[in-house]
Design a protein around this motif. Structure first.
Motif, PDB file in Angstrom:
ATOM      1  N   LYS A  23       0.858  -1.184   0.000  1.00 38.86           N
ATOM      2  CA  LYS A  23       0.000   0.000   0.000  1.00 38.86           C
ATOM      3  C   LYS A  23       0.896   1.237   0.000  1.00 38.86           C
ATOM      4  N   ASP A  24       0.731   2.099  -0.999  1.00 38.09           N
ATOM      5  CA  ASP A  24       1.644   3.237  -1.183  1.00 38.09           C
ATOM      6  C   ASP A  24       3.076   2.706  -1.240  1.00 38.09           C
ATOM      7  N   ALA A  25       3.307   1.794  -2.185  1.00 39.15           N
ATOM      8  CA  ALA A  25       4.589   1.096  -2.279  1.00 39.15           C
ATOM      9  C   ALA A  25       5.760   2.042  -2.464  1.00 39.15           C
ATOM     10  N   VAL A  26       6.839   1.758  -1.709  1.00 35.42           N
ATOM     11  CA  VAL A  26       8.089   2.508  -1.862  1.00 35.42           C
ATOM     12  C   VAL A  26       9.232   1.502  -1.960  1.00 35.42           C
ATOM     13  N   THR A  27      10.257   1.868  -2.730  1.00 35.48           N
ATOM     14  CA  THR A  27      11.440   1.024  -2.872  1.00 35.48           C
ATOM     15  C   THR A  27      12.621   1.747  -2.245  1.00 35.48           C
ATOM     16  N   ILE A  28      13.300   1.111  -1.290  1.00 37.34           N
ATOM     17  CA  ILE A  28      14.421   1.741  -0.603  1.00 37.34           C
ATOM     18  C   ILE A  28      15.715   1.453  -1.378  1.00 37.34           C
ATOM     19  N   PRO A  29      16.817   2.108  -1.055  1.00 30.05           N
ATOM     20  CA  PRO A  29      18.058   2.015  -1.849  1.00 30.05           C
ATOM     21  C   PRO A  29      18.578   0.604  -2.114  1.00 30.05           C
ATOM     22  N   CYS A  30      18.333  -0.360  -1.227  1.00 33.46           N
ATOM     23  CA  CYS A  30      18.841  -1.720  -1.446  1.00 33.46           C
ATOM     24  C   CYS A  30      18.008  -2.491  -2.462  1.00 33.46           C
ATOM     25  N   GLY A  31      16.840  -1.929  -2.843  1.00 37.37           N
ATOM     26  CA  GLY A  31      16.002  -2.572  -3.850  1.00 37.37           C
ATOM     27  C   GLY A  31      14.764  -3.262  -3.309  1.00 37.37           C
ATOM     28  N   SER A  53      17.917   0.575   8.729  1.00 35.71           N
ATOM     29  CA  SER A  53      18.243  -0.675   8.050  1.00 35.71           C
ATOM     30  C   SER A  53      17.058  -1.241   7.277  1.00 35.71           C
ATOM     31  N   CYS A  54      17.383  -2.163   6.364  1.00 33.64           N
ATOM     32  CA  CYS A  54      16.361  -2.898   5.614  1.00 33.64           C
ATOM     33  C   CYS A  54      15.963  -4.118   6.436  1.00 33.64           C
ATOM     34  N   PRO A  55      14.677  -4.325   6.708  1.00 33.39           N
ATOM     35  CA  PRO A  55      14.248  -5.478   7.510  1.00 33.39           C
ATOM     36  C   PRO A  55      14.601  -6.824   6.887  1.00 33.39           C
ATOM     37  N   GLN A  56      14.846  -6.850   5.565  1.00 33.94           N
ATOM     38  CA  GLN A  56      15.133  -8.115   4.902  1.00 33.94           C
ATOM     39  C   GLN A  56      16.632  -8.397   4.812  1.00 33.94           C
ATOM     40  N   CYS A  57      17.377  -7.514   4.196  1.00 34.10           N
ATOM     41  CA  CYS A  57      18.802  -7.779   3.980  1.00 34.10           C
ATOM     42  C   CYS A  57      19.708  -7.159   5.044  1.00 34.10           C
ATOM     43  N   ARG A  58      19.136  -6.318   5.938  1.00 37.17           N
ATOM     44  CA  ARG A  58      19.867  -5.688   7.042  1.00 37.17           C
ATOM     45  C   ARG A  58      20.877  -4.623   6.577  1.00 37.17           C
ATOM     46  N   ARG A  64      18.847   8.898   6.867  1.00 38.30           N
ATOM     47  CA  ARG A  64      17.581   8.222   6.562  1.00 38.30           C
ATOM     48  C   ARG A  64      17.149   8.557   5.141  1.00 38.30           C
ATOM     49  N   PRO A  65      16.906   7.526   4.304  1.00 38.66           N
ATOM     50  CA  PRO A  65      16.524   7.784   2.916  1.00 38.66           C
ATOM     51  C   PRO A  65      15.183   8.486   2.802  1.00 38.66           C
ATOM     52  N   VAL A  66      15.063   9.268   1.765  1.00 41.80           N
ATOM     53  CA  VAL A  66      13.792   9.930   1.470  1.00 41.80           C
ATOM     54  C   VAL A  66      12.931   8.939   0.696  1.00 41.80           C
ATOM     55  N   LEU A  67      11.691   8.746   1.141  1.00 38.46           N
ATOM     56  CA  LEU A  67      10.804   7.771   0.524  1.00 38.46           C
ATOM     57  C   LEU A  67       9.971   8.402  -0.578  1.00 38.46           C
ATOM     58  N   VAL A  68       9.960   7.738  -1.732  1.00 39.94           N
ATOM     59  CA  VAL A  68       9.174   8.198  -2.877  1.00 39.94           C
ATOM     60  C   VAL A  68       8.308   7.050  -3.344  1.00 39.94           C
ATOM     61  N   LYS A  69       7.026   7.298  -3.517  1.00 35.42           N
ATOM     62  CA  LYS A  69       6.091   6.258  -3.938  1.00 35.42           C
ATOM     63  C   LYS A  69       6.493   5.689  -5.294  1.00 35.42           C
ATOM     64  N   SER A  70       6.458   4.345  -5.390  1.00 33.21           N
ATOM     65  CA  SER A  70       6.802   3.671  -6.633  1.00 33.21           C
ATOM     66  C   SER A  70       5.552   3.526  -7.491  1.00 33.21           C
ATOM     67  N   THR A  71       5.476   4.309  -8.543  1.00 32.22           N
ATOM     68  CA  THR A  71       4.293   4.306  -9.408  1.00 32.22           C
ATOM     69  C   THR A  71       4.112   2.956 -10.099  1.00 32.22           C
ATOM     70  N   MET A  72       5.207   2.343 -10.539  1.00 32.85           N
ATOM     71  CA  MET A  72       5.115   1.070 -11.254  1.00 32.85           C
ATOM     72  C   MET A  72       4.540  -0.020 -10.350  1.00 32.85           C
ATOM     73  N   LEU A  73       5.047  -0.120  -9.122  1.00 32.99           N
ATOM     74  CA  LEU A  73       4.545  -1.127  -8.197  1.00 32.99           C
ATOM     75  C   LEU A  73       3.098  -0.856  -7.815  1.00 32.99           C
TER      76      LEU A  73
END
Length: 278
Positions: A23-31, A53-58, A64-73
């Motif tokens: 919901k309101d998908a965002v992609t962080i720097p690690c992908g 940190s990324c909860p998946q890859c740590r 802190r990265p700036v979050l931008v909504k991913s239109t494609m997702l």
């Protein structure tokens, strides 16, 4: 094949924090991608450490990265929602009452696919990936999901019990091996496990051989029983013939005796008749 593709899309558009479609998908720097509110909440809890940190890859990010909504997702999620795909489509991935749940998942947790004896944590498929991808986890021991991981922790020293004391026949940690178990016959748990498995294989082979021998003995006994049965039948038949022959001989003997008696009686009658005439 089409159903498999739908399942893949469900995983692709799911947030690993809330496990629901993004919901309101965002992609962080690690992908990796998350719901905007989920990753914001996660990072809000890390603000005091000044590391995000990324909860998946740590992987960590500073600042802190700036979050931008991913239109494609977002478009992909909407398209899949129109096909009727919802959170229930992946219910079989969630942990039930009898399943081991992933210790990393938050909210509704997924089923664990492996437990790590080093981390003492159970992981779902997504959260297990670092163990497969990172060299730091190369020596970690993965086993089938288990709820008894804490049984591998020493209650005295809070260390993983990687040693085995053959003197006292119990698992111990490294601190125990140089403390109260000092001087005892100790080996690594892996070495003890390997030796026990070898003994188990040998024992199993012996048991199987004994079973084979017993089966042979049973066959021999069965054959002997059949032979005895046949011999008994032959003996009964032979005895029956002997008895029949004996009865026949006795019957003939009886008839001979009767004939002899009748003959003797007739002789006596004739003798008395002659004497009377004289």
């Amino acid at each position: 094949m089409a159903q498999k593709g739908v399942q893949l899309d469900q995983e692709t558009i799911s947030c690993s924090i809330c496990l629901d479609p993004l919901k309101d998908a965002v992609t962080i720097p690690c992908g990796h991608s998350y719901c905007m509110s989920c990753i914001q909440t996660h990072w809000d809890g890390e603000d005091g450490k000044n590391i995000h940190s990324c909860p998946q890859c740590r992987q960590t990010f500073t600042p802190r990265p700036v979050l931008v909504k991913s239109t494609m997702l977002a478009d992909l999620v909407e398209q899949l929602k129109k096909t009727g795909l919802g959170p229930a489509a992946a219910d079989h991935y969630y942990a039930g009452a009898e399943d081991v749940a992933c210790d990393v998942c938050t909210g509704r947790r997924l089923k664990a696919v492996k437990s790590c004896l080093v981390c003492l944590v159970s992981y779902c498929h997504k959260h297990l990936q670092p163990h497969h991808e990172s060299a730091a986890f190369k020596k970690h021991k993965l086993v089938d999901p288990s709820e008894k991981l804490q049984e591998n922790v020493c209650s005295r020293h809070s260390e993983v019990m990687k040693m085995f004391c053959r003197t006292d026949h119990q698992c111990i940690c490294y601190v125990c091996s140089v403390d109260e178990h000092k001087g005892h016959d100790t080996v690594t748990s892996a070495a003890e496990r390997t030796e026990r498995q070898t003994e188990l294989v040998v024992s199993r082979e012996k048991i199987q051989q004994r079973i084979k021998n017993k089966q042979k003995d049973v066959k021999v006994l069965q054959q002997e029983a059949e032979d005895i049965s046949c011999s008994a039948d032959e003996a009964v038949e032979k005895n029956h013939k002997i008895l029949t022959e004996l009865i026949r001989l006795l019957e003939e003997r009886r008839r001979d005796v009767e004939r002899h008696i009748r003959s003797k009686e007739e002789t006596e009658v004739n003798f008395h008749g002659v004497c009377a005439l004289d």
